[in-house]
Scaffold this motif. Sequence first.
Motif, PDB file in Angstrom:
ATOM      1  N   LEU A   1       0.848  -1.184   0.000  1.00  0.00           N
ATOM      2  CA  LEU A   1       0.000   0.000   0.000  1.00  0.00           C
ATOM      3  C   LEU A   1       0.887   1.239   0.000  1.00  0.00           C
ATOM      4  O   LEU A   1       1.861   1.314   0.752  1.00  0.00           O
ATOM      5  N   GLY A   2       0.558   2.183  -0.851  1.00  0.00           N
ATOM      6  CA  GLY A   2       1.220   3.472  -0.840  1.00  0.00           C
ATOM      7  C   GLY A   2       0.289   4.526  -0.265  1.00  0.00           C
ATOM      8  O   GLY A   2      -0.905   4.285  -0.070  1.00  0.00           O
ATOM      9  N   VAL A   3       0.824   5.708   0.007  1.00  0.00           N
ATOM     10  CA  VAL A   3       0.022   6.808   0.569  1.00  0.00           C
ATOM     11  C   VAL A   3       0.279   8.064  -0.242  1.00  0.00           C
ATOM     12  O   VAL A   3       1.419   8.531  -0.331  1.00  0.00           O
ATOM     13  N   ASP A   4      -0.776   8.602  -0.847  1.00  0.00           N
ATOM     14  CA  ASP A   4      -0.672   9.834  -1.627  1.00  0.00           C
ATOM     15  C   ASP A   4      -1.141  11.018  -0.790  1.00  0.00           C
ATOM     16  O   ASP A   4      -2.184  10.954  -0.141  1.00  0.00           O
ATOM     17  N   THR A   5      -0.360  12.085  -0.788  1.00  0.00           N
ATOM     18  CA  THR A   5      -0.740  13.294  -0.045  1.00  0.00           C
ATOM     19  C   THR A   5      -0.780  14.523  -0.936  1.00  0.00           C
ATOM     20  O   THR A   5      -1.006  15.628  -0.451  1.00  0.00           O
ATOM     21  N   THR A   6      -0.566  14.328  -2.246  1.00  0.00           N
ATOM     22  CA  THR A   6      -0.456  15.505  -3.119  1.00  0.00           C
ATOM     23  C   THR A   6      -1.337  15.449  -4.358  1.00  0.00           C
ATOM     24  O   THR A   6      -1.799  16.477  -4.830  1.00  0.00           O
ATOM     25  N   LEU A   7      -1.578  14.272  -4.878  1.00  0.00           N
ATOM     26  CA  LEU A   7      -2.169  14.201  -6.211  1.00  0.00           C
ATOM     27  C   LEU A   7      -3.646  14.555  -6.254  1.00  0.00           C
ATOM     28  O   LEU A   7      -4.075  15.338  -7.090  1.00  0.00           O
ATOM     29  N   GLU A   8      -4.431  13.983  -5.343  1.00  0.00           N
ATOM     30  CA  GLU A   8      -5.880  14.088  -5.496  1.00  0.00           C
ATOM     31  C   GLU A   8      -6.585  14.710  -4.307  1.00  0.00           C
ATOM     32  O   GLU A   8      -7.804  14.744  -4.257  1.00  0.00           O
ATOM     33  N   SER A   9      -5.862  15.144  -3.339  1.00  0.00           N
ATOM     34  CA  SER A   9      -6.502  15.755  -2.170  1.00  0.00           C
ATOM     35  C   SER A   9      -6.013  17.190  -2.026  1.00  0.00           C
ATOM     36  O   SER A   9      -4.858  17.430  -1.705  1.00  0.00           O
ATOM     37  N   SER A  10      -6.901  18.143  -2.272  1.00  0.00           N
ATOM     38  CA  SER A  10      -6.500  19.548  -2.197  1.00  0.00           C
ATOM     39  C   SER A  10      -6.096  19.939  -0.789  1.00  0.00           C
ATOM     40  O   SER A  10      -5.326  20.873  -0.583  1.00  0.00           O
ATOM     41  N   ALA A  11      -6.626  19.211   0.212  1.00  0.00           N
ATOM     42  CA  ALA A  11      -6.262  19.515   1.594  1.00  0.00           C
ATOM     43  C   ALA A  11      -4.976  18.806   2.005  1.00  0.00           C
ATOM     44  O   ALA A  11      -4.492  19.008   3.113  1.00  0.00           O
ATOM     45  N   GLY A  12      -4.438  17.979   1.136  1.00  0.00           N
ATOM     46  CA  GLY A  12      -3.193  17.295   1.441  1.00  0.00           C
ATOM     47  C   GLY A  12      -3.349  16.102   2.355  1.00  0.00           C
ATOM     48  O   GLY A  12      -2.378  15.640   2.949  1.00  0.00           O
TER      49      GLY A  12
ATOM     50  N   PRO B   1      -4.717   6.162   0.838  1.00  0.00           N
ATOM     51  CA  PRO B   1      -4.066   4.876   0.558  1.00  0.00           C
ATOM     52  C   PRO B   1      -4.384   4.388  -0.860  1.00  0.00           C
ATOM     53  O   PRO B   1      -5.509   4.561  -1.346  1.00  0.00           O
ATOM     54  N   TYR B   2      -3.397   3.791  -1.506  1.00  0.00           N
ATOM     55  CA  TYR B   2      -3.611   3.236  -2.842  1.00  0.00           C
ATOM     56  C   TYR B   2      -2.688   2.025  -3.017  1.00  0.00           C
ATOM     57  O   TYR B   2      -1.715   1.841  -2.279  1.00  0.00           O
ATOM     58  N   TRP B   3      -3.020   1.204  -4.006  1.00  0.00           N
ATOM     59  CA  TRP B   3      -2.189   0.037  -4.327  1.00  0.00           C
ATOM     60  C   TRP B   3      -1.067   0.479  -5.256  1.00  0.00           C
ATOM     61  O   TRP B   3      -1.328   1.023  -6.335  1.00  0.00           O
ATOM     62  N   GLU B   4       0.157   0.247  -4.837  1.00  0.00           N
ATOM     63  CA  GLU B   4       1.301   0.714  -5.616  1.00  0.00           C
ATOM     64  C   GLU B   4       1.353   0.065  -6.994  1.00  0.00           C
ATOM     65  O   GLU B   4       1.735   0.715  -7.974  1.00  0.00           O
ATOM     66  N   TYR B   5       0.968  -1.204  -7.086  1.00  0.00           N
ATOM     67  CA  TYR B   5       1.076  -1.910  -8.366  1.00  0.00           C
ATOM     68  C   TYR B   5       0.077  -1.363  -9.398  1.00  0.00           C
ATOM     69  O   TYR B   5       0.292  -1.495 -10.609  1.00  0.00           O
ATOM     70  N   ALA B   6      -1.011  -0.757  -8.925  1.00  0.00           N
ATOM     71  CA  ALA B   6      -2.050  -0.263  -9.837  1.00  0.00           C
ATOM     72  C   ALA B   6      -1.899   1.215 -10.172  1.00  0.00           C
ATOM     73  O   ALA B   6      -2.628   1.740 -11.014  1.00  0.00           O
ATOM     74  N   ALA B   7      -0.976   1.913  -9.502  1.00  0.00           N
ATOM     75  CA  ALA B   7      -0.809   3.344  -9.741  1.00  0.00           C
ATOM     76  C   ALA B   7      -0.057   3.585 -11.052  1.00  0.00           C
ATOM     77  O   ALA B   7       0.777   2.783 -11.470  1.00  0.00           O
ATOM     78  N   LYS B   8      -0.352   4.703 -11.688  1.00  0.00           N
ATOM     79  CA  LYS B   8       0.338   5.080 -12.916  1.00  0.00           C
ATOM     80  C   LYS B   8       1.603   5.846 -12.548  1.00  0.00           C
ATOM     81  O   LYS B   8       1.552   6.826 -11.805  1.00  0.00           O
ATOM     82  N   THR B   9       2.741   5.389 -13.056  1.00  0.00           N
ATOM     83  CA  THR B   9       4.026   5.997 -12.700  1.00  0.00           C
ATOM     84  C   THR B   9       4.815   6.368 -13.955  1.00  0.00           C
ATOM     85  O   THR B   9       4.511   5.904 -15.059  1.00  0.00           O
TER      86      THR B   9
ATOM     87  N   ALA C   1      -6.602   2.921  -8.461  1.00  0.00           N
ATOM     88  CA  ALA C   1      -5.715   2.231  -7.523  1.00  0.00           C
ATOM     89  C   ALA C   1      -6.130   2.430  -6.078  1.00  0.00           C
ATOM     90  O   ALA C   1      -5.431   1.967  -5.168  1.00  0.00           O
ATOM     91  N   HIS C   2      -7.243   3.088  -5.841  1.00  0.00           N
ATOM     92  CA  HIS C   2      -7.689   3.352  -4.480  1.00  0.00           C
ATOM     93  C   HIS C   2      -7.992   2.045  -3.740  1.00  0.00           C
ATOM     94  O   HIS C   2      -8.566   1.112  -4.309  1.00  0.00           O
ATOM     95  N   VAL C   3      -7.603   2.013  -2.481  1.00  0.00           N
ATOM     96  CA  VAL C   3      -7.892   0.844  -1.649  1.00  0.00           C
ATOM     97  C   VAL C   3      -9.365   0.822  -1.253  1.00  0.00           C
ATOM     98  O   VAL C   3      -9.987  -0.236  -1.188  1.00  0.00           O
ATOM     99  N   TYR C   4      -9.939   2.004  -1.003  1.00  0.00           N
ATOM    100  CA  TYR C   4     -11.315   2.093  -0.518  1.00  0.00           C
ATOM    101  C   TYR C   4     -12.164   2.963  -1.432  1.00  0.00           C
ATOM    102  O   TYR C   4     -11.670   3.916  -2.037  1.00  0.00           O
ATOM    103  N   ASP C   5     -13.436   2.620  -1.475  1.00  0.00           N
ATOM    104  CA  ASP C   5     -14.450   3.489  -2.041  1.00  0.00           C
ATOM    105  C   ASP C   5     -15.257   4.019  -0.859  1.00  0.00           C
ATOM    106  O   ASP C   5     -16.166   3.362  -0.353  1.00  0.00           O
TER     107      ASP C   5
END
Length: 552
Positions: free
Chosen positions: A252-263, A267-275, A291-295
Amino acid sequence: MSLMANLYVGASGMTTSQNALNTTAHNMSNVDTDGYVRQQVSQGTRAYQTLERRIEQIGWKQIGTGVNYNNCKQVRSDFLDLSYRRESGRSAFYDVSLKALEEIEDQLQEMDGSEFAQSINNLWVSVQELAKDPCSAVTQSSFVTRANEFITRAKSVYDGLVAYQENMDSTVKGMCDTINKYGDRIRELNEKIVDIESGKQERANDLRDERNLLLDQLAEYGKIDYQEDVFGNVAVLFEGSTFVTSDHVNHLGVDTTLESSAGYATPYWEYAAKTVDNKDGTKTVVSIDGAHVYDLTQNISTVTNTDIGKLRSVLLARGDHNATYHDITEDTEFYNRNISQSVIMNVQAEFDQMVHNIMTSINDIMEAAESNPAFIDGTVGNAKDFTLFVCANEQDKLNYDISKDKPAGSILTGFTIKNSQINPKLVQEPTLFTFRTIDGNEDNTTTTLLKEAFTKEQYTLNPNVTSRNSFITYYNSLVSQVANSGDVYNSIKEAQEQTVSAVEAAREQIIGVSSDEEMEFMIMFQNAYNASSRYINVVSEMLEHLVNTLGA
């Protein structure tokens, strides 16, 4: 069979009894070890030796060759394991939710030792006093002072909610790291267990105990499914996605910049993320779409098992941004899907809505006032210069002026707790707005409208609530709503704890080590060992007698 062969029968009994004693001693030494499962010795007969076969005989003439130590097995219930892990994850979910509600109650009820409700009451009292003597410098000054106290405490409460929101957010990465650590260790144990058990000679019971304990702990963080193959590997699914395989762990990876304006951490699956590949050989994540872990827009339901795991609970309670009154719209579906399930965002939005309504109502009344000294000499401008509350910066003020003509839910910033303040002109000179008509009389119309604004019952907490409140009762209704939700979550948590305790007790009856029972086994195996030893002594004496007799 010769007497010499009978010595091996006795020897097999001694060996098997010794192994059984070792197993019992191992159980006794791990009575208090977390995750340990009691082990049992499985014994069987060695192959019989056939001496004679005849058709007319009912059975062949055979003799035994001793006892065999077949296996040292664990005693577990797959059904109870599955139930325990599911219910413990559900218990962790409601435990986090309850703690969030308790923290929110603390934020709402107390602020530096003073209840926020008191600041609302003080503002209401100042309005009443102003209505008695509108032109008094004392009552005008008190009105501005109480309004300043109100907005200051409102900011403090809101900042407290934001701080707790950020505190919850800070735990997300640690949880994801812990989940990854559990996954890595499970894969390592899979390899060791397969290596040990591939020879079909022994069972890696202690390693299996550690792996099962990790599955218990992993189940507290989210919904898991698992299955063991014929080789001893356990494959694990986390929230419906492949997590641990026989040779790999999807982290599991953790994104704090891409999709949350509040930072806030997502959590997302690293293997499914676009890099994209960097020149130094590293990779940079550019998108986690898909690649989100949760809906987190799913409804929380025990039927669909969307109320399992502390990680989901933290993400739901935290939300994905600092909510304002803009998030409470007439679109009930939007509100229920994106706001209502987050206890912090819901309270933030409702609290901000209350303060927004109070500020805008007072401002609208003051803007509509028929009299103001500014109109006498024409040097100041218009009545908007004397509104009680203003935006903190010019851009927010522009957005506020525009948003008044926009429908609820406008993307514009608007007039919120965070961007508002008392008009600096009135702070410096509280009597600037004189509450006097152009002919010099007291402006009772304006003060009456201010009183009516506080007592008029026309405000609802959110789209799902039908009962209406005034400014005086709104805050109490908000606190009551949080308290009632806390009672509901507390009842669910207590019921869930009882369920977990019942399942754990039933499982402990099977996997737990009883020192009294193990003592009985120890005595039994010790007696069996002594019997085998005595048997060998008897055979030895018989051999000695025969040798001495024949030799004579």
